[in-house]
Scaffold this motif. Sequence first.
Motif, PDB file in Angstrom:
ATOM      1  N   THR A 138       0.834  -1.201   0.000  1.00 49.44           N
ATOM      2  CA  THR A 138       0.000   0.000   0.000  1.00 49.44           C
ATOM      3  C   THR A 138       0.868   1.250   0.000  1.00 49.44           C
ATOM      4  O   THR A 138       0.613   2.195  -0.765  1.00 49.44           O
ATOM      5  CB  THR A 138      -0.944   0.001   1.217  1.00 49.44           C
TER       6      THR A 138
ATOM      7  N   GLU B 235       1.145   4.074  -3.021  1.00 54.85           N
ATOM      8  CA  GLU B 235       0.842   5.483  -2.766  1.00 54.85           C
ATOM      9  C   GLU B 235       2.031   6.381  -3.080  1.00 54.85           C
ATOM     10  O   GLU B 235       1.871   7.587  -3.226  1.00 54.85           O
ATOM     11  CB  GLU B 235       0.449   5.683  -1.301  1.00 54.85           C
TER      12      GLU B 235
ATOM     13  N   THR C 168       4.346   8.517  -4.896  1.00 51.20           N
ATOM     14  CA  THR C 168       4.332   9.185  -6.199  1.00 51.20           C
ATOM     15  C   THR C 168       5.609  10.003  -6.324  1.00 51.20           C
ATOM     16  O   THR C 168       6.164  10.465  -5.333  1.00 51.20           O
ATOM     17  CB  THR C 168       3.109  10.104  -6.327  1.00 51.20           C
TER      18      THR C 168
END
Length: 129
Positions: free
Chosen positions: A106, A110, A112
């Motif tokens: 996860t 996420e 970026t």
Amino acid sequence: MVVQVALSDAEVDRVFHALADATRRDIVRRTLVGASSVSELADAYSMSFAAVQKHVAVLEGAGLVSKEARGRTRIVRAEPDQLDRVRALLDAYGGLWRGRIDRLDTLLAEDTPLAEDPPLAERPPDPDR
């Protein structure tokens, strides 16, 4: 997350010590199929009767088998309840690690790129190359 099981640390140590030996694992497998006398177990291995007795004693100390006296014969039986407790311990550790890996996945999904770092395709060519 702390793994809680029905085994103390000392019991876990004894169980994994007992299962670390191939002969002892085989004795557990054999006695899961059906109870055997120590003599019958000894016939299956190229070691002395006394050596097999010692292996059975280690397994008994770990709660993986039990011995019952029938006259002069000792009958060895697997203890499936203890194996279930060991399986529950391993399942708990497996769940702990699966949860950690899922959380890491996860976090990585996420993640970026920073605004100041344009994608590689949009970067100007490096003049030194």
